[in-house]
Scaffold this motif. Structure first.
Motif, PDB file in Angstrom:
ATOM      1  N   ASN A  45       2.602   1.291  -5.968  1.00 29.94           N
ATOM      2  CA  ASN A  45       1.788   1.590  -7.090  1.00 29.94           C
ATOM      3  C   ASN A  45       0.282   0.400  -7.651  1.00 29.94           C
ATOM      4  O   ASN A  45       0.598  -0.700  -6.226  1.00 29.94           O
ATOM      5  N   THR A  95      -0.705   4.434 -12.270  1.00 28.54           N
ATOM      6  CA  THR A  95       0.197   5.847 -12.528  1.00 28.54           C
ATOM      7  C   THR A  95       0.056   6.022 -13.922  1.00 28.54           C
ATOM      8  O   THR A  95       0.053   7.042 -14.520  1.00 28.54           O
ATOM      9  N   HIS A 115       0.194  12.134  -8.105  1.00 31.06           N
ATOM     10  CA  HIS A 115       0.520  11.520 -10.154  1.00 31.06           C
ATOM     11  C   HIS A 115      -0.335  10.229  -9.826  1.00 31.06           C
ATOM     12  O   HIS A 115       0.460   9.622 -10.950  1.00 31.06           O
ATOM     13  N   GLY A 116      -0.661   9.707  -8.473  1.00 31.89           N
ATOM     14  CA  GLY A 116      -0.894   8.372  -8.233  1.00 31.89           C
ATOM     15  C   GLY A 116      -0.604   7.599  -7.294  1.00 31.89           C
ATOM     16  O   GLY A 116      -1.247   6.123  -7.796  1.00 31.89           O
ATOM     17  N   PHE A 117       0.549   7.367  -7.542  1.00 36.46           N
ATOM     18  CA  PHE A 117       1.883   7.125  -6.202  1.00 36.46           C
ATOM     19  C   PHE A 117       1.114   6.912  -4.792  1.00 36.46           C
ATOM     20  O   PHE A 117       0.684   7.896  -4.520  1.00 36.46           O
TER      21      PHE A 117
END
Length: 274
Positions: A122, A210, A267-269
């Motif tokens: 992240n 995230t 989801h941005g991970f």
């Protein structure tokens, strides 16, 4: 008349044992129906860092539909989850936001050997209530001035929760911690810090990228350089001590599979190589 009454009394006495037996069986049946049903042996219980909620909810729902098994996820700060497991809380899997807490459980023999792996990465960001303009994040940034006379910097617990620990490390690296430390509002987990900013209770906060992406009421005003803090890594492992649960083993394997990894990426991970 007396003879008929005696005959009736004898008949009643003869039927009394049957009547009592029926009542006892009825009471026993009702008692059994009132008992809670045991948990399904193939259900999966997951303890997961709060920052994973949207992504892991989607991954869990997809796997439930595919496998037919139930997944229950408890979200909280990684430190709180690790402490609960150390005290005997029943969990099949732990997905932590920091290797540190997983290390402690592994040292206590609470992980199933060979099941631990680094699953996700992240990024760390500075947020403000939306809309907000970017700020030049660096050693010359006057954070107290940005906070205003009474504002606070929302952060997860800086000595216990991974997001807070990463945030403190980043501020120390940039030379910003000492001047802003008295103005930090520490909360139990990163989602609580996110909520303070989203509700306008804090003018700035430090969360994961995230988290910011999941909350339209906040805007990212700066991203911390990756070298300013330890790598943000989410390890996952099976928890030892419980009964064998093939469904939990299957869900652990699913988390590292292509479908789950794509959902995390959406989801941005940043999925990490196994």
């Amino acid at each position: 008349m007396r003879s008929a009454r005696r005959v009736g009394e004898v008949a009643a006495r003869n039927h009394l044992p049957d009547l009592l037996m029926r009542r006892r069986l009825t009471a026993l049946l009702l008692a059994c129906l009132a008992l809670p049903l045991p948990a399904a042996a193939d259900a999966v219980t997951v303890f997961a860092a709060a920052s994973l909620k949207e992504a892991l909810d989607r991954v869990s729902a997809d796997w439930e539909a595919e496998s037919g098994h139930d997944v229950t996820v408890s979200y909280a700060g990684s430190s709180a989850l690790a402490r609960q497991i150390a005290r005997g809380a029943p969990a099949d899997l732990l997905l932590s936001a920091s290797p540190e807490w997983m290390d402690l459980l592994e040292a206590e023999g609470l992980l199933v050997p060979g099941t631990r792996r680094d699953l996700l990465g992240n990024r760390l960001v500075l947020i403000a209530p939306a809309p907000a303009a970017p700020v030049p994040l660096g050693p010359d940034l006057d954070l107290p001035a940005l906070l205003g006379p009474d504002g606070r910097l929302a952060m997860a617990l800086v000595d216990a929760v991974p997001a807070g620990q990463y945030g403190k490390a980043a501020l120390l690296s940039l030379g910003l911690w000492e001047e802003v430390a008295p103005r930090v509002a520490q909360v139990d987990n990163v989602r609580a810090a996110l909520a303070l900013v989203a509700l306008g209770e804090a003018p700035l906060g430090i969360v994961y990228a995230t988290d910011a992406a999941a909350e339209p009421a906040v805007a990212v005003v700066a991203e911390f350089p990756p070298e300013s803090h330890p790598p943000i890594v989410y390890p996952v492992a099976r928890i030892a001590g419980g009964a064998a649960n093939p469904a939990a083993d299957a869900f652990l394997a699913h988390l590292a599979g292509d479908a789950a990894q794509e959902a995390f990426r959406a989801h941005g991970f940043a999925p990490l190589p196994g």
